[in-house]
Design a protein around this motif. Structure first.
Motif, PDB file in Angstrom:
ATOM      1  N   PRO A  23       0.838  -1.209   0.000  1.00  0.00           N
ATOM      2  CA  PRO A  23       0.000   0.000   0.000  1.00  0.00           C
ATOM      3  C   PRO A  23       0.870   1.254   0.000  1.00  0.00           C
ATOM      4  O   PRO A  23       2.031   1.219   0.418  1.00  0.00           O
ATOM      5  N   PRO A  24       0.329   2.367  -0.496  1.00  0.00           N
ATOM      6  CA  PRO A  24       1.105   3.616  -0.497  1.00  0.00           C
ATOM      7  C   PRO A  24       1.272   4.140   0.927  1.00  0.00           C
ATOM      8  O   PRO A  24       0.408   3.970   1.787  1.00  0.00           O
ATOM      9  N   GLY A  25       2.403   4.788   1.177  1.00  0.00           N
ATOM     10  CA  GLY A  25       2.648   5.369   2.486  1.00  0.00           C
ATOM     11  C   GLY A  25       2.076   6.767   2.580  1.00  0.00           C
ATOM     12  O   GLY A  25       1.408   7.258   1.666  1.00  0.00           O
ATOM     13  N   PRO A  26       2.310   7.443   3.668  1.00  0.00           N
ATOM     14  CA  PRO A  26       1.842   8.836   3.809  1.00  0.00           C
ATOM     15  C   PRO A  26       2.415   9.712   2.685  1.00  0.00           C
ATOM     16  O   PRO A  26       3.600   9.649   2.368  1.00  0.00           O
ATOM     17  N   GLY A  27       1.572  10.542   2.082  1.00  0.00           N
ATOM     18  CA  GLY A  27       2.006  11.401   0.995  1.00  0.00           C
ATOM     19  C   GLY A  27       2.202  10.672  -0.322  1.00  0.00           C
ATOM     20  O   GLY A  27       2.807  11.225  -1.241  1.00  0.00           O
ATOM     21  N   GLU A  28       1.712   9.451  -0.414  1.00  0.00           N
ATOM     22  CA  GLU A  28       1.855   8.655  -1.632  1.00  0.00           C
ATOM     23  C   GLU A  28       0.495   8.193  -2.124  1.00  0.00           C
ATOM     24  O   GLU A  28      -0.505   8.216  -1.381  1.00  0.00           O
ATOM     25  N   GLY A  74     -12.634   4.273 -13.986  1.00  0.00           N
ATOM     26  CA  GLY A  74     -11.841   4.620 -15.165  1.00  0.00           C
ATOM     27  C   GLY A  74     -10.431   5.026 -14.777  1.00  0.00           C
ATOM     28  O   GLY A  74      -9.704   4.275 -14.123  1.00  0.00           O
ATOM     29  N   ALA A  75     -10.012   6.229 -15.168  1.00  0.00           N
ATOM     30  CA  ALA A  75      -8.682   6.734 -14.828  1.00  0.00           C
ATOM     31  C   ALA A  75      -8.713   7.213 -13.370  1.00  0.00           C
ATOM     32  O   ALA A  75      -9.259   8.278 -13.070  1.00  0.00           O
ATOM     33  N   SER A  76      -8.146   6.426 -12.469  1.00  0.00           N
ATOM     34  CA  SER A  76      -8.310   6.698 -11.033  1.00  0.00           C
ATOM     35  C   SER A  76      -6.979   6.653 -10.305  1.00  0.00           C
ATOM     36  O   SER A  76      -5.998   6.058 -10.761  1.00  0.00           O
ATOM     37  N   ALA A  77      -6.999   7.316  -9.140  1.00  0.00           N
ATOM     38  CA  ALA A  77      -5.867   7.294  -8.213  1.00  0.00           C
ATOM     39  C   ALA A  77      -6.374   6.738  -6.883  1.00  0.00           C
ATOM     40  O   ALA A  77      -7.508   7.005  -6.474  1.00  0.00           O
ATOM     41  N   PHE A  78      -5.523   5.954  -6.172  1.00  0.00           N
ATOM     42  CA  PHE A  78      -5.952   5.259  -4.959  1.00  0.00           C
ATOM     43  C   PHE A  78      -5.041   5.633  -3.797  1.00  0.00           C
ATOM     44  O   PHE A  78      -3.808   5.664  -3.937  1.00  0.00           O
ATOM     45  N   LEU A  79      -5.681   5.941  -2.652  1.00  0.00           N
ATOM     46  CA  LEU A  79      -4.955   6.354  -1.455  1.00  0.00           C
ATOM     47  C   LEU A  79      -5.346   5.460  -0.288  1.00  0.00           C
ATOM     48  O   LEU A  79      -6.350   4.736  -0.333  1.00  0.00           O
ATOM     49  N   GLN A  80      -4.544   5.557   0.772  1.00  0.00           N
ATOM     50  CA  GLN A  80      -4.871   4.854   2.001  1.00  0.00           C
ATOM     51  C   GLN A  80      -6.090   5.491   2.664  1.00  0.00           C
ATOM     52  O   GLN A  80      -6.342   6.696   2.486  1.00  0.00           O
ATOM     53  N   PRO A  81      -6.877   4.747   3.449  1.00  0.00           N
ATOM     54  CA  PRO A  81      -8.033   5.324   4.145  1.00  0.00           C
ATOM     55  C   PRO A  81      -7.620   6.508   5.028  1.00  0.00           C
ATOM     56  O   PRO A  81      -6.583   6.468   5.694  1.00  0.00           O
ATOM     57  N   ALA A  83      -6.938   9.608   3.906  1.00  0.00           N
ATOM     58  CA  ALA A  83      -6.206  10.645   3.187  1.00  0.00           C
ATOM     59  C   ALA A  83      -7.134  11.748   2.691  1.00  0.00           C
ATOM     60  O   ALA A  83      -6.802  12.931   2.750  1.00  0.00           O
ATOM     61  N   LEU A  84      -8.321  11.376   2.190  1.00  0.00           N
ATOM     62  CA  LEU A  84      -9.263  12.385   1.690  1.00  0.00           C
ATOM     63  C   LEU A  84      -9.866  13.189   2.831  1.00  0.00           C
ATOM     64  O   LEU A  84     -10.137  14.380   2.686  1.00  0.00           O
ATOM     65  N   ASP A  85     -10.091  12.550   3.958  1.00  0.00           N
ATOM     66  CA  ASP A  85     -10.638  13.278   5.112  1.00  0.00           C
ATOM     67  C   ASP A  85      -9.685  14.384   5.549  1.00  0.00           C
ATOM     68  O   ASP A  85     -10.096  15.495   5.873  1.00  0.00           O
ATOM     69  N   ASP A  86      -8.396  14.087   5.555  1.00  0.00           N
ATOM     70  CA  ASP A  86      -7.416  15.093   5.961  1.00  0.00           C
ATOM     71  C   ASP A  86      -7.416  16.270   4.992  1.00  0.00           C
ATOM     72  O   ASP A  86      -7.271  17.431   5.409  1.00  0.00           O
ATOM     73  N   ALA A  87      -7.594  15.983   3.668  1.00  0.00           N
ATOM     74  CA  ALA A  87      -7.577  17.063   2.681  1.00  0.00           C
ATOM     75  C   ALA A  87      -8.870  17.855   2.694  1.00  0.00           C
ATOM     76  O   ALA A  87      -8.878  19.063   2.474  1.00  0.00           O
ATOM     77  N   ALA A  88      -9.996  17.178   2.955  1.00  0.00           N
ATOM     78  CA  ALA A  88     -11.293  17.846   2.884  1.00  0.00           C
ATOM     79  C   ALA A  88     -11.523  18.786   4.052  1.00  0.00           C
ATOM     80  O   ALA A  88     -12.136  19.841   3.905  1.00  0.00           O
ATOM     81  N   GLY A  89     -11.033  18.411   5.230  1.00  0.00           N
ATOM     82  CA  GLY A  89     -11.276  19.252   6.392  1.00  0.00           C
ATOM     83  C   GLY A  89     -12.720  19.129   6.842  1.00  0.00           C
ATOM     84  O   GLY A  89     -13.411  18.148   6.593  1.00  0.00           O
ATOM     85  N   ALA A  90     -13.197  20.162   7.479  1.00  0.00           N
ATOM     86  CA  ALA A  90     -14.548  20.122   8.038  1.00  0.00           C
ATOM     87  C   ALA A  90     -15.597  20.661   7.080  1.00  0.00           C
ATOM     88  O   ALA A  90     -16.794  20.540   7.336  1.00  0.00           O
ATOM     89  N   GLU A  91     -15.157  21.333   5.966  1.00  0.00           N
ATOM     90  CA  GLU A  91     -16.130  21.989   5.096  1.00  0.00           C
ATOM     91  C   GLU A  91     -16.957  20.983   4.296  1.00  0.00           C
ATOM     92  O   GLU A  91     -18.153  21.155   4.107  1.00  0.00           O
ATOM     93  N   VAL A  92     -16.318  19.938   3.799  1.00  0.00           N
ATOM     94  CA  VAL A  92     -17.016  18.968   2.945  1.00  0.00           C
ATOM     95  C   VAL A  92     -16.741  17.571   3.449  1.00  0.00           C
ATOM     96  O   VAL A  92     -15.797  17.326   4.201  1.00  0.00           O
ATOM     97  N   GLU A  93     -17.586  16.660   3.018  1.00  0.00           N
ATOM     98  CA  GLU A  93     -17.436  15.264   3.420  1.00  0.00           C
ATOM     99  C   GLU A  93     -17.309  14.401   2.173  1.00  0.00           C
ATOM    100  O   GLU A  93     -18.156  14.456   1.284  1.00  0.00           O
ATOM    101  N   PRO A  94     -16.237  13.613   2.046  1.00  0.00           N
ATOM    102  CA  PRO A  94     -16.092  12.754   0.869  1.00  0.00           C
ATOM    103  C   PRO A  94     -17.256  11.776   0.763  1.00  0.00           C
ATOM    104  O   PRO A  94     -17.875  11.397   1.754  1.00  0.00           O
ATOM    105  N   GLU A  95     -17.525  11.372  -0.469  1.00  0.00           N
ATOM    106  CA  GLU A  95     -18.588  10.402  -0.725  1.00  0.00           C
ATOM    107  C   GLU A  95     -18.101   9.014  -0.345  1.00  0.00           C
ATOM    108  O   GLU A  95     -16.986   8.610  -0.678  1.00  0.00           O
ATOM    109  N   THR A  96     -18.930   8.281   0.374  1.00  0.00           N
ATOM    110  CA  THR A  96     -18.579   6.930   0.806  1.00  0.00           C
ATOM    111  C   THR A  96     -19.283   5.914  -0.081  1.00  0.00           C
ATOM    112  O   THR A  96     -20.502   5.990  -0.277  1.00  0.00           O
TER     113      THR A  96
END
Length: 832
Positions: A23-28, A74-81, A83-96
């Motif tokens: 699996p990708p590490g932090p920042g990967e 399709g053309a996708s990128a995959f991260l560790q669980p 990672a999106l929460d950290d980028a989104a912050g409190a304003e938005v919630e990623p789709e599950t």
């Protein structure tokens, strides 16, 4: 970008999992092949992603093959669980998302999709009204693939049917010639007591052997042709995006398809041979033994006349119903059958030539005029209508020509009467086609039918190509560019942002568009609820846009008045003419302005009933808007969309009108660079339409190439007929040579004969196709609204005519040379 538990994904997929590996590490992150290839990156490269409008630099840990879960989205990128929460912050919630795999194989598990979806929906309970939904993407993809496959198969069967008809006529011609060649032998067999049934069975057995061998060879040839067609078609459809009907075609052969193709080919050939054998077994024994011409014009027995008259009455009644209902096939077929069935009765009281000339004129006239009398005859979109039209027109025209060959040859009388070698050769060449009307007619139909369709497709391609400017106007509505951006990183006040700074003076108009996912039901012709996108437009679109409507509520006024009514009254909506269509082929439109339907927000269950105010002529500018792309959007006022969908209605796009002289290509590049953090993507509408038209032209060329197989059958058939004609007439040729006819006159006579018949069929098919295309053009409201003239691609037609004529001449050169080499003494003493 997708968060995924890599260990769980590997366990879920098992050996060969696309995401198997560290699996990708932090920042990967991990990219799949599709995304890595489009970006031109590899493991170790660093990329900047704009997540919810914020730049995040990530390192590519590795590239995974695009299969299984690694191909999701399709053309996708995959991260560790996480990672999106950290980028989104409190304003938005990623789709599950939760992916469910049914028991069974890749396609077999789809059988349980409806049952599993029902259980999941029941288990979710009230969550289904709070933004949670259950989708069945595999079921939808498989259904779209099935519909697309059926439609493409129907299209190629339509084109190939003319080659099939040409092949059937070739078989009939060959067996008629075989019977004529063996006529003395058949007469002797009948004279010594052989029953007619045994004669028929002998021909059928011989034909069955031919059909069996031909079916085996045909399967092998069909595989090669099918592979070539799929390869070319795959390249054409690859130029379309998935939203535009793009398909990923793969050449596949199954034992079932091979058996079906072999059985169908053998059955057609066998039935043709059997029916022909029954007809040619009717010989006059004395005339056959003496090799005299057969009886012509023999009357049918009274019972057959009565039955044919009753059939004419029945076909006439069916024709009246079909014409009244504008049924495509029945409108053309039943009147032709009625006229044909009436001929046996008419020939008892009128001259045969007058009856058949009048009948052919009546059928031909109706075939050409039907689309004028009943303009909606092609609205069902059935390819069978075009097949029947081509057959009816060609057969009636050939019957008319065959009955009046003497009149057509009158202009050639000076040449025929010329006391020279060329005049003698021409007289010999014209004698056989006039005397053998059936054989000549069969060849004319072979050529005429295929050339008719080839030229018709060529003319239609030219007509469509000439309407590109009109198509751009319908698709763009006066706007040059559509921009789509990430709703999670919205552009505040897009009308101001797109017209200020470096874009001041370059962007003239801005029409923001919002979108919401909806479910449509209750629409006439819609079998089940349909997921679609509802697009919310602002009054700016009504005031500045010029989107044409194919149909509208007359009480609301003209097109602009209808747009204003939709923007002012949330009860009204505009729909696309293909809403509910699964794609890959024309379908009948069963709804219209004034019909009602319900629109439901699947997140909350909020439902509203809407009235269709108009039908868009082209939905290109609105197609694919929103996070999830659904075809055929529904247009309504932005205020009505927000009232029903609430937070589910988000501004995601805008239509931009450019100032005069501004390059849309340059502006599109500048916009994408300026608004990169918002994930902005531009679409140049004119470019998209032109690419689509180029792909359509390529597809027309593919159909022309496929149909050319029928022309090969026709040319080969002419060669085969001429070979048999040389053998059949070898004694006649021997007599002519013994009387002093030079070999070059004989050779020239056979070449002129074949050229005359081929050219007659070619010109007949060409003339019919041009007239038919013109009438269809004049009766098409859309084409007339475009305001252009009827385009005739004379150069393409001339190339087709000349190439076919040369091929026909080449196919008959060898038989003509063989005829010229016949030695008189040998020909006159041949007993076999």
């Amino acid at each position: 970008m997708v968060e995924v538990d890599f260990a769980a994904a590997t366990r879920f997929e098992g050996a060969g999992a696309g995401l198997a590996g560290p699996p990708p590490g932090p920042g990967e992150l991990v990219l799949n092949d599709d995304l890595a290839g489009s970006l031109g990156v590899r493991a170790g490269d660093r990329l900047t992603f704009y997540l919810y409008g914020k730049p995040v630099e990530l390192r590519v840990a590795r590239v995974a093959p695009t299969r299984g879960l690694a191909g999701y989205g399709g053309a996708s990128a995959f991260l560790q669980p996480g990672a999106l929460d950290d980028a989104a912050g409190a304003e938005v919630e990623p789709e599950t998302l939760t992916l469910v795999s049914n028991t069974g194989g890749v396609e077999g598990g789809n059988a349980a999709s409806d049952r599993v979806a029902g259980k999941l929906t029941a288990a979710l309970g009230p969550l289904t009204h709070q933004g949670t939904s259950v989708d069945t993407p595999k079921q939808e993809v498989l259904e779209e693939a099935r519909v697309a496959g059926d439609s493409l198969g129907s299209l190629f069967l339509f084109v190939g049917s003319f080659a099939i008809i040409a092949g059937v006529l070739l078989l009939v011609n060959v067996f008629v010639m075989l019977a004529e060649e063996r006529k003395p032998e058949l007469g002797m067999l009948r004279a010594v007591g052989m029953r007619r049934g045994r004669l028929v069975r002998g021909f059928v057995i011989e034909g069955a052997v031919y059909a069996l061998v031909a079916a085996v060879l045909g399967v092998a040839a069909g595989l090669a042709v099918g592979r070539a067609v799929v390869e070319v078609a795959a390249r054409i459809f690859a130029s379309f995006s998935p939203d535009e009907g793009g398909l990923d075609l793969v050449f596949t052969v199954t034992p079932t398809s091979l058996v079906n193709g072999f059985a169908l080919g053998f059955l057609i050939a066998f039935l043709t041979v059997a029916l022909t054998s029954i007809r040619i077994s009717r010989v006059n024994i004395i005339a056959a033994i003496r090799d005299l011409p057969g009886e012509g014009g023999r009357r049918l027995k009274r019972r057959w006349v009565v039955l044919s008259t009753l059939a004419a009455a029945g076909a006439g009644a069916a024709a009246a119903v079909a014409i009244a209902d504008s049924q495509g096939v029945g409108t053309y077929l039943y009147p032709a059958v009625a006229v044909l069935a009436l001929c046996p009765l008419l020939v008892r009281v009128l001259p045969r030539r007058a009856v058949y000339t009048g009948a052919s004129l009546a059928v031909l006239g109706w075939g050409l005029a039907a689309s004028t009398v009943r303009p909606k005859v092609f609205d069902d979109g059935s390819t069978a209508t075009f097949i029947v039209l081509g057959v009816v027109l060609t057969f009636s025209a050939v019957l008319l020509v065959s009955q009046n060959q003497e009149l057509l040859l009158r202009p050639l009388r000076p040449l025929l009467r010329r006391p020279s070698g060329s005049g003698l050769a021409t007289r010999l060449a014209m004698a056989y086609p006039v005397a053998r009307r059936f054989r000549t007619g069969a060849i004319l139909v072979m050529y005429g039918l295929v050339v008719f369709t080839l030229v018709l497709i060529t003319v239609f391609g030219s007509i469509i190509g000439s309407t590109v400017d009109r198509a751009v106007a319908d698709a763009s509505g006066g706007y040059a560019i559509r921009v789509d951006y990430n709703p999670s990183a919205p552009i505040a006040d897009p009308a101001r942002r797109f017209t200020e700074g470096r874009f001041a003076g370059r962007v003239r108009e801005v029409a923001p568009l919002s979108a919401g996912e909806a479910r449509v039901a209750g629409l006439p012709g819609l079998a089940k609820p349909l997921d679609t996108t509802v697009v919310g437009a602002t009054p700016a679109l009504a005031e500045h846009g010029r989107f044409r409507l194919a149909a509208r509520l007359d009480r609301l006024g003209d097109d602009r008045a209808v747009w204003r009514a939709v923007m002012a009254d949330p009860r009204y909506v505009l729909v696309d003419q293909y809403l509910g269509d699964m794609g890959a082929g024309p379908t009948a439109i069963t709804y219209g302005p004034g019909d009602t339907m319900t629109i439901t927000d699947p997140r909350t269950g909020a439902t509203r009933r809407k009235t269709i105010a108009g039908i868009l002529a082209d939905d290109t500018a609105f197609d694919g808007i929103g996070e999830h792309s659904f075809g055929s959007p529904v247009i309504m006022a932005a205020g009505g969309l927000r009232e029903q969908f609430g937070a589910g209605a988000r501004v995601t796009s805008a239509l931009l009108g450019t100032a005069p002289g501004v390059s849309d290509e340059t502006l599109a590049a500048d916009l994408q660079g300026e608004f990169l953090p918002h994930g902005l993507v531009t679409t140049r509408i004119r470019h998209m339409v032109e690419v689509s038209y180029a792909a359509n032209r390529s597809f027309f060329q593919l159909m022309q190439g496929f149909l050319a197989l029928g022309l090969v059958v026709g040319v080969a058939g002419l060669g085969v007929v001429m070979v048999r004609a040389v053998r059949e007439r070898r004694r006649t040729v021997g007599v002519l040579r013994a009387l002093g006819f030079p070999a070059r006159v004989v050779r020239r006579a056979f070449l002129i004969e074949s050229s005359f018949v081929a050219l007659e069929g070619i010109l007949l098919g060409t003339a019919l196709s041009i007239v038919t295309a013109y009438l269809l053009f004049r009766n098409d409201d859309e084409l007339q609204a475009a305001g252009g003239n009827f385009p005739i691609p004379w150069l393409a037609i001339a190339v087709l005519v000349v190439a076919t004529a040369i091929a026909s001449l080449a196919a008959t050169a060898w038989p003509a040379r063989q005829a010229a080499r016949i030695h008189p003494a040998v020909a006159l003493r041949i007993a076999d």
